[in-house]
Design an enzyme around this catalytic site. Structure first.
Site, PDB file in Angstrom:
ATOM      1  N   LYS A  49      76.967  40.710 -47.953  1.00 45.25           N
ATOM      2  CA  LYS A  49      77.717  41.159 -46.770  1.00 45.25           C
ATOM      3  C   LYS A  49      78.344  42.510 -47.051  1.00 45.25           C
ATOM      4  CE  LYS A  49      78.946  36.415 -45.531  1.00 45.25           C
ATOM      5  NZ  LYS A  49      80.007  35.386 -45.531  1.00 45.25           N
TER       6      LYS A  49
ATOM      7  N   ASP B 202      60.554  28.867 -43.132  1.00 45.15           N
ATOM      8  CA  ASP B 202      60.768  30.312 -43.041  1.00 45.15           C
ATOM      9  C   ASP B 202      59.441  31.055 -42.918  1.00 45.15           C
ATOM     10  OD1 ASP B 202      63.503  30.068 -43.142  1.00 45.15           O
ATOM     11  OD2 ASP B 202      63.614  30.259 -45.322  1.00 45.15           O
TER      12      ASP B 202
ATOM     13  N   PHE C  63      61.393  26.726 -47.234  1.00 40.27           N
ATOM     14  CA  PHE C  63      60.475  27.812 -47.564  1.00 40.27           C
ATOM     15  C   PHE C  63      59.290  27.817 -46.601  1.00 40.27           C
ATOM     16  CE2 PHE C  63      57.186  29.711 -50.466  1.00 40.27           C
ATOM     17  CZ  PHE C  63      57.774  30.960 -50.551  1.00 40.27           C
ATOM     18  N   GLU C  64      58.720  26.635 -46.358  1.00 40.57           N
ATOM     19  CA  GLU C  64      57.593  26.545 -45.422  1.00 40.57           C
ATOM     20  C   GLU C  64      58.042  26.912 -44.012  1.00 40.57           C
ATOM     21  OE1 GLU C  64      54.650  23.063 -46.070  1.00 40.57           O
ATOM     22  OE2 GLU C  64      56.633  22.366 -46.666  1.00 40.57           O
TER      23      GLU C  64
ATOM     24  N   CYS D  87      49.905  -3.830 -42.634  1.00 38.84           N
ATOM     25  CA  CYS D  87      51.001  -3.737 -43.598  1.00 38.84           C
ATOM     26  C   CYS D  87      50.506  -4.200 -44.975  1.00 38.84           C
ATOM     27  CB  CYS D  87      52.161  -4.620 -43.139  1.00 38.84           C
ATOM     28  SG  CYS D  87      53.452  -4.785 -44.382  1.00 38.84           S
TER      29      CYS D  87
ATOM     30  N   ARG E 224      77.959  24.358 -35.359  1.00 42.52           N
ATOM     31  CA  ARG E 224      77.469  25.591 -34.752  1.00 42.52           C
ATOM     32  C   ARG E 224      76.799  25.329 -33.406  1.00 42.52           C
ATOM     33  NH1 ARG E 224      73.214  29.334 -37.794  1.00 42.52           N
ATOM     34  NH2 ARG E 224      71.839  27.627 -37.210  1.00 42.52           N
TER      35      ARG E 224
ATOM     36  N   CYS F 219      55.605  -1.868 -39.755  1.00 43.92           N
ATOM     37  CA  CYS F 219      55.125  -3.236 -39.754  1.00 43.92           C
ATOM     38  C   CYS F 219      56.020  -4.001 -38.780  1.00 43.92           C
ATOM     39  CB  CYS F 219      55.268  -3.833 -41.146  1.00 43.92           C
ATOM     40  SG  CYS F 219      55.102  -5.621 -41.135  1.00 43.92           S
TER      41      CYS F 219
ATOM     42  N   GLU G 263      77.775  36.539 -52.016  1.00 45.41           N
ATOM     43  CA  GLU G 263      78.336  35.177 -52.036  1.00 45.41           C
ATOM     44  C   GLU G 263      77.227  34.154 -52.214  1.00 45.41           C
ATOM     45  OE1 GLU G 263      80.102  34.370 -48.273  1.00 45.41           O
ATOM     46  OE2 GLU G 263      81.224  36.252 -48.238  1.00 45.41           O
TER      47      GLU G 263
ATOM     48  N   TYR H  38      84.264  30.729 -45.454  1.00 49.72           N
ATOM     49  CA  TYR H  38      83.881  32.067 -45.908  1.00 49.72           C
ATOM     50  C   TYR H  38      83.997  33.159 -44.854  1.00 49.72           C
ATOM     51  CZ  TYR H  38      79.582  30.097 -43.977  1.00 49.72           C
ATOM     52  OH  TYR H  38      78.673  29.465 -43.180  1.00 49.72           O
TER      53      TYR H  38
ATOM     54  N   ASP I 225      74.033  25.341 -49.196  1.00 49.24           N
ATOM     55  CA  ASP I 225      73.064  24.597 -48.401  1.00 49.24           C
ATOM     56  C   ASP I 225      73.754  23.398 -47.760  1.00 49.24           C
ATOM     57  OD1 ASP I 225      70.668  24.127 -47.249  1.00 49.24           O
ATOM     58  OD2 ASP I 225      69.745  23.198 -49.002  1.00 49.24           O
TER      59      ASP I 225
ATOM     60  N   SER J 143      73.671  33.463 -36.798  1.00 48.27           N
ATOM     61  CA  SER J 143      72.849  33.038 -37.921  1.00 48.27           C
ATOM     62  C   SER J 143      72.684  34.245 -38.844  1.00 48.27           C
ATOM     63  CB  SER J 143      71.520  32.572 -37.352  1.00 48.27           C
ATOM     64  OG  SER J 143      70.682  32.193 -38.391  1.00 48.27           O
ATOM     65  N   LEU J 144      71.850  34.139 -39.838  1.00 42.12           N
ATOM     66  CA  LEU J 144      71.623  35.253 -40.763  1.00 42.12           C
ATOM     67  C   LEU J 144      70.142  35.568 -40.838  1.00 42.12           C
ATOM     68  CD1 LEU J 144      73.766  34.212 -43.874  1.00 42.12           C
ATOM     69  CD2 LEU J 144      74.198  36.150 -42.374  1.00 42.12           C
TER      70      LEU J 144
ATOM     71  N   LYS K 219      66.980  34.440 -50.115  1.00 42.37           N
ATOM     72  CA  LYS K 219      66.794  33.041 -50.506  1.00 42.37           C
ATOM     73  C   LYS K 219      65.956  32.936 -51.770  1.00 42.37           C
ATOM     74  CE  LYS K 219      66.216  30.417 -46.660  1.00 42.37           C
ATOM     75  NZ  LYS K 219      66.487  29.343 -45.799  1.00 42.37           N
TER      76      LYS K 219
ATOM     77  N   GLU L  22      81.161  26.044 -44.308  1.00 41.55           N
ATOM     78  CA  GLU L  22      80.019  25.170 -44.518  1.00 41.55           C
ATOM     79  C   GLU L  22      80.524  23.819 -45.014  1.00 41.55           C
ATOM     80  OE1 GLU L  22      77.405  27.045 -43.774  1.00 41.55           O
ATOM     81  OE2 GLU L  22      75.674  25.914 -44.503  1.00 41.55           O
TER      82      GLU L  22
ATOM     83  N   CYS M  71      52.141  -7.723 -45.849  1.00 40.42           N
ATOM     84  CA  CYS M  71      51.907  -8.986 -45.147  1.00 40.42           C
ATOM     85  C   CYS M  71      50.617  -8.993 -44.317  1.00 40.42           C
ATOM     86  CB  CYS M  71      53.101  -9.337 -44.266  1.00 40.42           C
ATOM     87  SG  CYS M  71      53.268  -8.240 -42.860  1.00 40.42           S
TER      88      CYS M  71
ATOM     89  N   CYS N  74      57.795 -10.308 -42.589  1.00 36.89           N
ATOM     90  CA  CYS N  74      57.133  -9.563 -43.670  1.00 36.89           C
ATOM     91  C   CYS N  74      57.985  -9.706 -44.940  1.00 36.89           C
ATOM     92  CB  CYS N  74      57.012  -8.094 -43.292  1.00 36.89           C
ATOM     93  SG  CYS N  74      56.429  -7.071 -44.639  1.00 36.89           S
TER      94      CYS N  74
ATOM     95  N   LYS O 298      74.981  31.241 -51.062  1.00 37.11           N
ATOM     96  CA  LYS O 298      74.604  30.681 -49.767  1.00 37.11           C
ATOM     97  C   LYS O 298      74.574  29.168 -49.946  1.00 37.11           C
ATOM     98  CE  LYS O 298      71.206  31.086 -46.050  1.00 37.11           C
ATOM     99  NZ  LYS O 298      71.365  29.715 -45.603  1.00 37.11           N
TER     100      LYS O 298
HETATM  101  S1  IVH Z   1      77.876  34.075 -43.110  1.00 37.46           S
HETATM  102  C1  IVH Z   1      77.821  36.037 -39.183  1.00 37.46           C
HETATM  103  N1  IVH Z   1      78.055  33.153 -45.578  1.00 37.46           N
HETATM  104  O1  IVH Z   1      73.707  30.077 -43.662  1.00 37.46           O
HETATM  105  C2  IVH Z   1      77.486  35.506 -40.506  1.00 37.46           C
HETATM  106  N2  IVH Z   1      76.716  31.971 -44.028  1.00 37.46           N
HETATM  107  O2  IVH Z   1      71.185  30.916 -42.620  1.00 37.46           O
HETATM  108  C3  IVH Z   1      77.305  34.051 -40.472  1.00 37.46           C
HETATM  109  N3  IVH Z   1      75.706  29.933 -44.940  1.00 37.46           N
HETATM  110  O3  IVH Z   1      74.664  29.805 -40.311  1.00 37.46           O
HETATM  111  C4  IVH Z   1      77.127  33.350 -41.703  1.00 37.46           C
HETATM  112  N4  IVH Z   1      76.545  30.094 -46.961  1.00 37.46           N
HETATM  113  O4  IVH Z   1      75.630  28.112 -42.009  1.00 37.46           O
HETATM  114  C5  IVH Z   1      77.514  32.987 -44.353  1.00 37.46           C
HETATM  115  N5  IVH Z   1      78.318  32.423 -47.757  1.00 37.46           N
HETATM  116  C6  IVH Z   1      77.804  32.264 -46.550  1.00 37.46           C
HETATM  117  C7  IVH Z   1      76.977  31.158 -46.251  1.00 37.46           C
HETATM  118  C8  IVH Z   1      76.443  31.058 -44.965  1.00 37.46           C
HETATM  119  C9  IVH Z   1      75.801  29.368 -46.158  1.00 37.46           C
HETATM  120  C10 IVH Z   1      74.912  29.377 -43.827  1.00 37.46           C
HETATM  121  C11 IVH Z   1      75.592  29.424 -42.483  1.00 37.46           C
HETATM  122  C12 IVH Z   1      74.671  30.247 -41.627  1.00 37.46           C
HETATM  123  C13 IVH Z   1      73.370  30.056 -42.305  1.00 37.46           C
HETATM  124  C14 IVH Z   1      72.382  31.139 -41.967  1.00 37.46           C
END
Ligand code: IVH
Length: 680
Positions: A295, A38, A35-36, A413, A137, A431, A114, A229, A118, A83-84, A319, A177, A416, A436, A116
């Site tokens: 998507k 982003d 979050f930070e 330390c 990647r 340390c 879908e 996916y 982690d 990436s997304l 997110k 993933e 010690c 120690c 996401k």
């Molecule tokens: S689609 C071209 N679907 O999130 C689209 N990515 O923040 C590419 N990720 O690099 C990604 N769940 O590693 C897609 N259901 C999902 C995902 C997903 C996790 C990851 C993926 C991507 C990253 C982007």
């Protein structure tokens, strides 16, 4: 903000983000929450778009991060891995839809929502339906070849199932993933806690750290999983589905693990509802999710929408904002780890956060405290997000009182009293004292643990007591313990102390690999310890090993022991204290045993190297491997002059060709069974 300020801010944000990219992608040890991160990236993107004339040069806003690390071969993706774009706001998610409506000139848009996951992005290649490669990647264009490690992931099918109507393409890259289940994450962290090691903050970091281990056998110890996916490169493109939704079905039909749940939605309202529903149910999933990926369903429209330099226009990640709480920081305590790293810990006024009560949180390191100006007595924000271990995010300075003075990190330390050091290029403060007590305790606990020489009755509490009394300063001192001293540890302890002494005595004859593992050489896990024990036969021989014993002609002499590990071993025994320890152990009566290799069931196979290729009529690859190894032979992945036999089945490819060109004998399953002494 004027031009000069903006320029300075851009430069500073770029530097800070680059550092966090390195921590997240390459080291899997982020210091701030997603979050930070982003938030920083968004701020940078905003300034750059407001003042494009200042946005020249390389910026992390148009890159996808880079996870490539040393020790792996790089491999070029046949199609880029993107990436997304992401957002935390409902309004922006709706704007994503509106943008597509404008771009495509229609408003009846259907989506797939879908989870996401982690984890870390990976691309699997299948050629003629056979799994051939797994690549991270990387920078999107090329990534690390992690095939050997991916082979330990049991849910990756070696061959695609051909049950559905869709033909299996000649070459296909499938995107997904890699993750660790929450249960496995807990198990590993628990083990680490027992061994006194630093805990991983979340499953993603642990999964990322695991897949980049240089020894696949270590990877196999942690059960990684995968979800697929999406499709990357595909040849030929004929016969592929026309929608994202059908892609998911196709991947399932091929036998690839898919998402826990999917939603098919029409328009922004249904989509938003699905996103919220996902947020409700995601805690029941086996993997950690940090958001929803929306998507466009139609592949035709996806193509029409296209992509920017780093992300598709047809997808968006929403997110989930992490939960956060505000509470008082009562104290900062310092923990000392096995390697001597001092980690500051926040002792908090207990507060409820994401379903649990939080009383402690990590403060990461000295620099972090300074950067965030965290002071004892402050009211601080605590977040859990995807993290399991909470972190202090920042300070509510409005509530700061004059008594809150800047925190002074200890210069010695706490265990010690030795002055601490900070190595160049490291954020960690350490340390440096090998004696120690905290370090000694952790070393001894590791040595005595089940995974090493396995001394009965020597748990953490007992080690603490022995170190505290000053009787144990190194693992060798365990073999010097005297019964009369032990008896002073309490009343009625004779029986347990006799058991302990018996356990210590018995450990003198533990298998050699257990001692090798117990020495705590960085990177050397149990699997590597077994190989080293086999190769060197005694502790003394290992301690005297030279570089050439590990690496010759730039190649590993001992399978599974690469250069990183070799250097760690040499470095360890370069330290005279570590060499002396080996001598001490031996003079104290330690006599490690080296098990004689199991009598080969078939003399024909003992010591022989086999390469398997193609599909055998009755035996699976695993079965054949087990038979070869059980009979004292070895299985290798590639054919060379050193290969004794190639065991070939149907559709054997280039390995068979190579065997023929090198004159290596090729045998079939029937011949192989005769060699093992099985007929038919
Ligand atoms: S689609 C071209 N679907 O999130 C689209 N990515 O923040 C590419 N990720 O690099 C990604 N769940 O590693 C897609 N259901 C999902 C995902 C997903 C996790 C990851 C993926 C991507 C990253 C982007």
């Amino acid at each position: 903000m004027d031009r000069t300020e903006a320029q300075a801010r851009i430069a500073s944000l770029r530097t800070v983000i680059a550092r966090h990219d390195e921590l997240y992608y390459r080291r899997a040890q982020p210091e701030i929450t997603d979050f930070e991160y982003d938030r920083l990236k968004r701020e940078l993107a905003e300034i750059e778009s407001r003042m494009p004339e200042l946005a020249g040069g390389e910026s992390p806003t148009d890159q996808v991060g880079d996870d490539r690390t040393e020790g792996f071969a790089t491999y070029r993706h046949r199609e880029r891995m993107m990436s997304l774009d992401n957002t935390y706001s409902e309004a922006e998610l709706r704007e994503f839809h509106n943008r597509l409506v404008r771009l495509l000139g229609r408003d009846d848009l259907t989506y797939v929502v879908e989870p996401k996951i982690d984890g870390l992005a990976v691309s699997l290649t299948y050629e003629k339906g056979k799994f051939t490669r797994a690549v991270t990647r990387g920078n999107g264009v090329e990534g690390d070849d992690i095939t050997a490690n991916a082979l330990t992931i049991r849910s990756i099918p070696k061959t695609l199932k051909h049950t559905s109507g869709a033909p299996i393409p000649a070459v296909i890259e499938i995107r997904g993933e890699i993750y660790l289940t929450l249960a496995e994450f807990k198990r590993i962290n628990q083990q680490r806690e027992e061994a006194g090691e630093v805990l991983y903050a979340n499953p993603r970091n642990l999964a990322a750290g695991t897949i980049k281990q240089l020894d696949p056998r270590e990877v196999a110890q942690r059960k990684l999983e995968i979800v697929l996916y999406g499709l990357g490169y595909c040849e030929p493109m004929t016969g592929l589905p026309g929608s994202q939704h059908d892609y998911h079905q196709l991947l399932k039909d091929w036998g690839l693990p898919g998402q826990e749940r999917l939603w098919k939605t029409v328009g922004p309202d249904q989509t938003w509802k699905a996103v919220q529903e996902l947020d409700q149910v995601r805690s029941s999933f086996a993997y950690a999710t940090d958001g929803a990926v929306v998507k466009l369903d139609s592949i035709g429209l996806q193509r029409e929408a296209g992509a920017t330099s780093k992300a598709p226009r047809w997808a968006m990640a929403y997110k989930f904002a992490p939960e956060r709480a505000e509470t008082r920081l009562n104290a900062i305590t310092i923990q000392v780890g096995r390697t001597g790293v001092l980690t500051p810990v926040a002792e908090l006024e207990p507060v409820r956060l994401a379903g649990t009560t939080v009383a402690r949180a990590t403060l990461h390191n000295r620099d972090e405290i300074g950067r965030k100006d965290i002071r004892v007595g402050d009211f601080v924000y605590v977040e859990k997000a995807g993290e399991i271990i909470p972190a202090v995010i920042g300070v509510n300075t409005a509530r700061r009182t004059p008594e809150c003075v800047p925190y002074v990190f200890p210069s010695t330390c706490p265990a010690c009293g030795t002055p601490v050091v900070q190595l160049e290029g490291e954020v960690a403060v350490r340390c440096p004292n090998d004696e120690c007590p905290v370090k000694v305790r952790r070393r001894v606990t590791h040595f005595a643990s089940k995974a090493c020489v396995d001394i009965d009755g020597l748990g953490v509490a007992m080690v603490d007591a022995l170190v505290e009394k000053g009787w144990v300063k190194s693992v060798a001192d365990l073999y010097r313990l005297r019964r009369e001293n032990l008896l002073t540890l309490g009343k009625n302890v004779a029986k347990s102390m006799d058991n302990l002494l018996a356990g210590i005595e018995a450990s003198k004859q533990a298998e050699l690999w257990r001692f090798v593992h117990g020495l705590g050489i960085p990177h050397v896990g149990a699997a590597a310890a077994k190989d080293l024990a086999q190769k060197f036969g005694t502790l003394e021989a290992l301690a005297e090993a030279k570089y050439e014993d590990f690496i010759a002609d730039k190649r590993s002499v001992i399978e599974g022991i690469g250069e990183t590990m070799a250097l760690a071993i040499l470095d360890h025994f370069n330290n005279p204290k570590n060499r002396a320890l080996v001598q001490e152990l031996i003079s104290l009566g330690v006599k490690p045993t080296v098990p004689v290799k199991r009598e080969a069931t078939s003399a024909a196979l003992a010591g022989k190297t086999f390469v398997l290729t193609g599909t055998l009529p009755a035996l699976s690859r695993d079965e054949a491997t087990a038979m070869i190894e059980g009979a004292g032979g070895k299985v290798s992945g590639s054919v060379s002059k050193k290969t004794h036999y190639v065991l070939a089945g149907e559709e054997a490819g280039s390995k068979l060709e190579k065997a023929k060109s090198l004159g290596v004998p090729v045998i079939d399953e029937a011949e192989f069974r005769r060699m093992v002494g099985q007929s038919g």
